[in-house]
Motif scaffolding. Sequence first.
Motif, mmCIF file in Angstrom:
data_model
loop_
_atom_site.group_PDB
_atom_site.id
_atom_site.type_symbol
_atom_site.label_atom_id
_atom_site.label_comp_id
_atom_site.label_asym_id
_atom_site.label_seq_id
_atom_site.Cartn_x
_atom_site.Cartn_y
_atom_site.Cartn_z
ATOM 1 N N LEU A 36 -64.925 -52.335 95.798
ATOM 2 C CA LEU A 36 -64.650 -51.643 94.541
ATOM 3 C C LEU A 36 -64.660 -50.128 94.714
ATOM 4 O O LEU A 36 -63.896 -49.416 94.045
ATOM 5 N N GLY A 37 -65.503 -49.627 95.611
ATOM 6 C CA GLY A 37 -65.618 -48.183 95.799
ATOM 7 C C GLY A 37 -64.314 -47.511 96.207
ATOM 8 O O GLY A 37 -63.886 -46.540 95.558
ATOM 9 N N PRO A 38 -63.664 -47.981 97.280
ATOM 10 C CA PRO A 38 -62.418 -47.327 97.663
ATOM 11 C C PRO A 38 -61.317 -47.477 96.624
ATOM 12 O O PRO A 38 -60.469 -46.584 96.464
ATOM 13 N N ILE A 39 -61.310 -48.601 95.901
ATOM 14 C CA ILE A 39 -60.328 -48.774 94.833
ATOM 15 C C ILE A 39 -60.548 -47.725 93.752
ATOM 16 O O ILE A 39 -59.595 -47.113 93.253
ATOM 17 N N GLU A 40 -61.809 -47.491 93.398
ATOM 18 C CA GLU A 40 -62.129 -46.440 92.429
ATOM 19 C C GLU A 40 -61.684 -45.074 92.942
ATOM 20 O O GLU A 40 -61.142 -44.262 92.189
ATOM 21 N N ASP B 121 -58.449 -42.966 91.308
ATOM 22 C CA ASP B 121 -59.020 -41.888 90.508
ATOM 23 C C ASP B 121 -59.955 -42.414 89.434
ATOM 24 O O ASP B 121 -59.948 -41.959 88.296
ATOM 25 N N GLY B 122 -60.779 -43.385 89.815
ATOM 26 C CA GLY B 122 -61.753 -43.948 88.891
ATOM 27 C C GLY B 122 -63.037 -43.151 88.873
ATOM 28 O O GLY B 122 -63.109 -42.013 89.354
ATOM 29 N N ALA B 123 -64.095 -43.771 88.346
ATOM 30 C CA ALA B 123 -65.358 -43.066 88.140
ATOM 31 C C ALA B 123 -65.961 -42.569 89.446
ATOM 32 O O ALA B 123 -66.547 -41.481 89.492
ATOM 33 N N ALA C 28 -55.197 -49.536 90.478
ATOM 34 C CA ALA C 28 -55.338 -48.889 89.177
ATOM 35 C C ALA C 28 -55.408 -49.917 88.057
ATOM 36 O O ALA C 28 -56.197 -49.780 87.112
ATOM 37 N N GLN C 29 -54.603 -50.962 88.147
ATOM 38 C CA GLN C 29 -54.646 -52.012 87.128
ATOM 39 C C GLN C 29 -55.990 -52.734 87.138
ATOM 40 O O GLN C 29 -56.521 -53.096 86.083
ATOM 41 N N ALA D 295 -51.739 -45.817 87.126
ATOM 42 C CA ALA D 295 -51.525 -45.293 88.473
ATOM 43 C C ALA D 295 -51.034 -43.868 88.406
ATOM 44 O O ALA D 295 -50.205 -43.512 87.570
ATOM 45 N N ARG D 296 -51.526 -43.028 89.278
ATOM 46 C CA ARG D 296 -51.065 -41.641 89.354
ATOM 47 C C ARG D 296 -49.655 -41.578 89.925
ATOM 48 O O ARG D 296 -49.336 -42.353 90.835
#
Length: 377
Positions: A323-327, A331-333, A368-369, A375-376
């Motif tokens: 989850l970390g790299p996806i965030e 551009d997540g938390a 992003a989804q 998504a940027r």
Amino acid sequence: MRGPGAQAPGPSQVTAPVARAWAVAAATAAVRVPALNAESDAWIVRGWADVAVGCLALDGPRPGGPGPGGSWPGGSGLSGAFDGLDEVVRTVGVLSGGQHAARLRLLRRFAGPVPRWYPDARPVTGFIRRIRGIAWRAADLVAGFGELLLSTAAALPRAAPCPLVSEQQLAWGVQYRPSPSDAHVTLRLPVSRRLARRTWMCLPGLASPGTVIAQVPSTAPPLEQQIWRGIHEGAHLDHLTSLASRGPLAPSPGEFGAGLLIAESYAMAVEILAAVECVLAGEGHAVWQLGAGLIERATRLPGGAHPAAEFADLPTLAEVYLLGPIEMLADGAAAAALPDELISSLRDRWRAACAAYPPAAAFGSAAAQLIGRSARP
């Protein structure tokens, strides 16, 4: 009290009080974990084992202790850092820590008999939560991208791995890390990779930023070691260096607890970026290893296809590698917790990689989804 000295570059002039103060601060930081109950106990003891690696770097083993001849180049064998660790362990009073306690006790033996108040190796007792649904979905996404990388690597040229020298492995990885640093010190420790585990840290007695990477014997294949040191651990050094730019930090907030979650999120995001850039550079060997590494992280979750014993009682830490790299990349938390210069360069490189390699853009959109963000462009 002298540290590793010239034969094993490291903190060469660290007094016992300074080493002890570092260990107290580090062991106290290791207690502050974002978890409860049995998971908290396991995570705390794991953190103390990481602190013990730093204690060994500062104190060296006592004469007659375990290790090559019970000696340490330049070390006095006196106790400073280990005394600080002992104090915190005694005060906190964790009773058991399973495999993490077994590792902690092995490391503590370098300073002499293990004190009776150290946690024993019985399994932690109490509730440990299950892996969350969003983490399983992240695992599917990351594993799918890893499989794509393996297929892509088959059509790319493969070069020989780097020599098993830390400096050369890190130098190779510079081109694939968005914010490379080179201010670290390399030292050699008389422990195996399995016992040391985390080999990156900030120690006292060094010029800023005080970042250290330990070179330890490993039985992993050379290519795996190259990726692990040159990309993943290199990214950790880059993160520590960025944090230290605000002032000397030993220990660093990126080494323990919630800070460690951010550190692993960043290192994994750099791995995914590096995989795409290695595709573009035609480095088939690195693409294959990076893809295999993503699959390993996705399948080692507790309850997964190939669960890793290391994370059986650490679901939060196991999840963050996915989850970390996806965030970070979406551009997540987690991205907001990085220093501006790190996240800015990561974003720029990831955008360029997505523009040049459409499967990366598809991965980014799916990421992003997953976390509920657009998504940027």
